[in-house]
Design an enzyme around this catalytic site. Structure first.
Site, PDB file in Angstrom:
ATOM      1  N   ASN A   8      37.894  30.254  32.108  1.00  0.00           N
ATOM      2  CA  ASN A   8      37.376  31.007  33.429  1.00  0.00           C
ATOM      3  C   ASN A   8      37.437  32.307  32.919  1.00  0.00           C
ATOM      4  OD1 ASN A   8      37.781  32.258  35.800  1.00  0.00           O
ATOM      5  ND2 ASN A   8      39.876  31.881  36.205  1.00  0.00           N
ATOM      6  N   LYS A  10      36.738  35.023  34.652  1.00  0.00           N
ATOM      7  CA  LYS A  10      37.035  35.799  35.593  1.00  0.00           C
ATOM      8  C   LYS A  10      36.024  36.989  35.680  1.00  0.00           C
ATOM      9  CE  LYS A  10      41.943  34.636  34.807  1.00  0.00           C
ATOM     10  NZ  LYS A  10      43.285  35.287  35.238  1.00  0.00           N
ATOM     11  N   HIS A  93      42.116  29.386  43.198  1.00  0.00           N
ATOM     12  CA  HIS A  93      42.775  30.260  42.107  1.00  0.00           C
ATOM     13  C   HIS A  93      43.545  31.333  42.678  1.00  0.00           C
ATOM     14  CE1 HIS A  93      43.443  32.782  38.600  1.00  0.00           C
ATOM     15  NE2 HIS A  93      43.063  31.870  38.058  1.00  0.00           N
ATOM     16  N   GLU A  95      44.354  33.824  41.875  1.00  0.00           N
ATOM     17  CA  GLU A  95      43.687  35.311  42.238  1.00  0.00           C
ATOM     18  C   GLU A  95      42.933  35.642  43.514  1.00  0.00           C
ATOM     19  OE1 GLU A  95      42.296  35.934  38.393  1.00  0.00           O
ATOM     20  OE2 GLU A  95      44.283  36.180  37.372  1.00  0.00           O
ATOM     21  N   GLU A 160      48.635  25.667  37.836  1.00  0.00           N
ATOM     22  CA  GLU A 160      48.809  27.107  37.131  1.00  0.00           C
ATOM     23  C   GLU A 160      49.949  28.064  37.687  1.00  0.00           C
ATOM     24  OE1 GLU A 160      44.884  28.289  35.459  1.00  0.00           O
ATOM     25  OE2 GLU A 160      44.828  29.055  37.528  1.00  0.00           O
ATOM     26  N   GLY A 166      48.273  34.823  32.538  1.00  0.00           N
ATOM     27  CA  GLY A 166      47.859  36.429  32.146  1.00  0.00           C
ATOM     28  C   GLY A 166      49.414  36.942  31.622  1.00  0.00           C
ATOM     29  N   SER A 205      48.587  31.244  30.346  1.00  0.00           N
ATOM     30  CA  SER A 205      48.834  31.484  29.232  1.00  0.00           C
ATOM     31  C   SER A 205      48.679  30.510  27.882  1.00  0.00           C
ATOM     32  CB  SER A 205      50.121  32.198  29.025  1.00  0.00           C
ATOM     33  OG  SER A 205      50.176  33.255  29.740  1.00  0.00           O
TER      34      SER A 205
HETATM   35  C1  PEP Z   1      43.816  31.671  34.701  1.00  0.00           C
HETATM   36  O1  PEP Z   1      43.508  32.744  35.529  1.00  0.00           O
HETATM   37  O2  PEP Z   1      43.140  30.563  35.054  1.00  0.00           O
HETATM   38  C2  PEP Z   1      44.496  31.608  33.676  1.00  0.00           C
HETATM   39  C3  PEP Z   1      45.084  30.652  33.160  1.00  0.00           C
HETATM   40  O3  PEP Z   1      44.516  32.766  32.699  1.00  0.00           O
HETATM   41  P1  PEP Z   1      45.371  33.108  31.581  1.00  0.00           P
HETATM   42  O4  PEP Z   1      44.974  31.838  30.604  1.00  0.00           O
HETATM   43  O5  PEP Z   1      44.843  34.273  30.888  1.00  0.00           O
HETATM   44  O6  PEP Z   1      46.904  32.896  31.714  1.00  0.00           O
END
Ligand code: PEP
Length: 252
Positions: A8, A10, A93, A95, A160, A166, A205
Site C-alpha cells: 500500500n 498510500k 483502511h 486511515e 491491521e 507505521g 509494521s
Molecule cells: C498499512 O498502512 O496498511 C500498513 C500496514 O502500514 P505499515 O506497514 O507502514 O505499518
C-alpha cells in the site's frame, strides 16, 4: 492457498520513482510462490498497469466510491478504477476510516460496488490501542467484519491493528495467531463455506526482519505492507519470506 503480499503505497511516489519501483518489482517477482500486488496512488494506476502487463505483479487501488458514476467531485468509481487496469482495491483502511469518517456501512457499500465492477476488495479491520488494552479487540473486529462484509462477500480481509500501522510495533505472534483464528471463525459463521479459504492478511509494521515469523503463523494468508513497500529490496525480502514459507510447507 498462495499468500498475497500487497504493498500500500498510500500518498507516496510520483511518476518517476513509482515507475522505477514497479519496474524493479516486475523483474524480481518472477517465480515467487506467492502473489504480489502493489496499490499505488490512483494517478499512477494507468501507467503502472501498462508497465506490469504480462508480469506476476498485480495492481490495485486504495479506495473507490460506492456509486458507479455521478456528482461526486474528486472521487473515483470502481468501474473507473477497473478501466485504469486495477484488479484489487483496498477498502476500509484505518486511515480512510479516520480521515474520511468511513463507517462500516460505507465500507459495505464500497465492497458491493467493487465486486460489481470486477475488482477484488481487500477489506481492512483492526482495533485501536485503547480497544486492545480494554480487551475489546475481538468484539471490535467481529463487529467490523459482520457490518462491512456482505453475506456473499468474495475477496480478502486484512487484519491491521491501528496501533501497529507505521509505528514499528507489532502484536505478539500469539496475538496475531489468536486474532487470525478468531477472524476465520467469524468469516465462516458470517459467510458459510466461502469463509474457509478466504485469505486473511496481517498488516502493521511488517518488515524484512519480522516477515518470516509472521508469514509462518496459522491462518496468515499474506501481508498488507505500507512503509516497507516503498523500498524494492524490503518489499521483495518480505515476498521472499512468504515464498520460503510456501516452499517449506508445500508437499514435495
Ligand atoms: C498499512 O498502512 O496498511 C500498513 C500496514 O502500514 P505499515 O506497514 O507502514 O505499518
Amino acid at each position: 492457498m498462495r499468500q498475497l503480499i500487497a504493498g500500500n503505497w498510500k500518498m507516496n511516489m510520483r511518476l518517476e520513482d513509482g515507475a522505477a519501483l514497479a519496474a524493479k518489482l516486475r523483474r524480481a517477482a518472477d517465480g515467487l510462490a506467492c502473489d504480489v500486488l502493489i496499490c499505488p496512488p490512483a494517478t499512477l494506476l494507468l501507467t503502472l498497469s501498462a508497465t506490469l502487463i504480462g508480469s506476476p505483479v498485480a495492481i490495485g487501488a486504495q479506495d473507490c466510491h460506492a456509486k458507479p458514476s455521478g456528482a461526486h467531485t474528486g472521487d473515483l468509481s470502481a468501474p473507473q478504477i477497473r478501466d485504469a487496469g486495477a484488479t484489487y482495491v483496498i477498502l476500509g483502511h484505518s486511515e480512510r476510516r479516520a480521515d474520511h469518517a468511513e463507517s462500516d456501512a460505507v465500507v459495505h457499500a464500497k465492497v458491493q460496488a467493487a465486486v460489481a465492477a470486477g475488482l477484488t476488495p481487500i477489506v481492512c479491520v483492526g482495533e485501536t490501542e485503547a480497544q486492545r488494552l480494554a480487551g475489546a479487540q475481538n468484539e471490535v473486529v467481529g463487529a467490523q467484519l459482520t457490518a462491512s462484509l456482505p453475506p456473499d462477500f468474495q475477496g480478502v480481509v486484512a487484519y491491521e491493528p491501528v496501533w501497529a500501522i507505521g509505528t514499528g510495533r507489532t502484536p505478539s505472534e500469539a496475538d496475531v495467531a489468536a486474532m487470525h483464528g478468531f477472524i476465520r471463525q467469524t468469516l465462516v459463521s458470517h459467510l458459510g463455506a466461502a469463509g474457509q479459504g478466504m485469505r486473511i492478511l496481517y498488516g502493521g509494521s511488517v518488515k524484512p526482519s519480522n516477515a518470516a515469523s509472521l508469514m509462518a503463523l496459522p491462518e496468515v494468508g499474506g501481508a498488507l505492507i505500507g512503509g516497507a513497500s516503498l523500498v524494492a529490496e524490503d518489499f521483495l525480502a518480505i515476498a521472499h519470506a512468504s515464498d520460503a514459507v510456501a516452499r517449506a510447507t508445500s508437499p514435495r
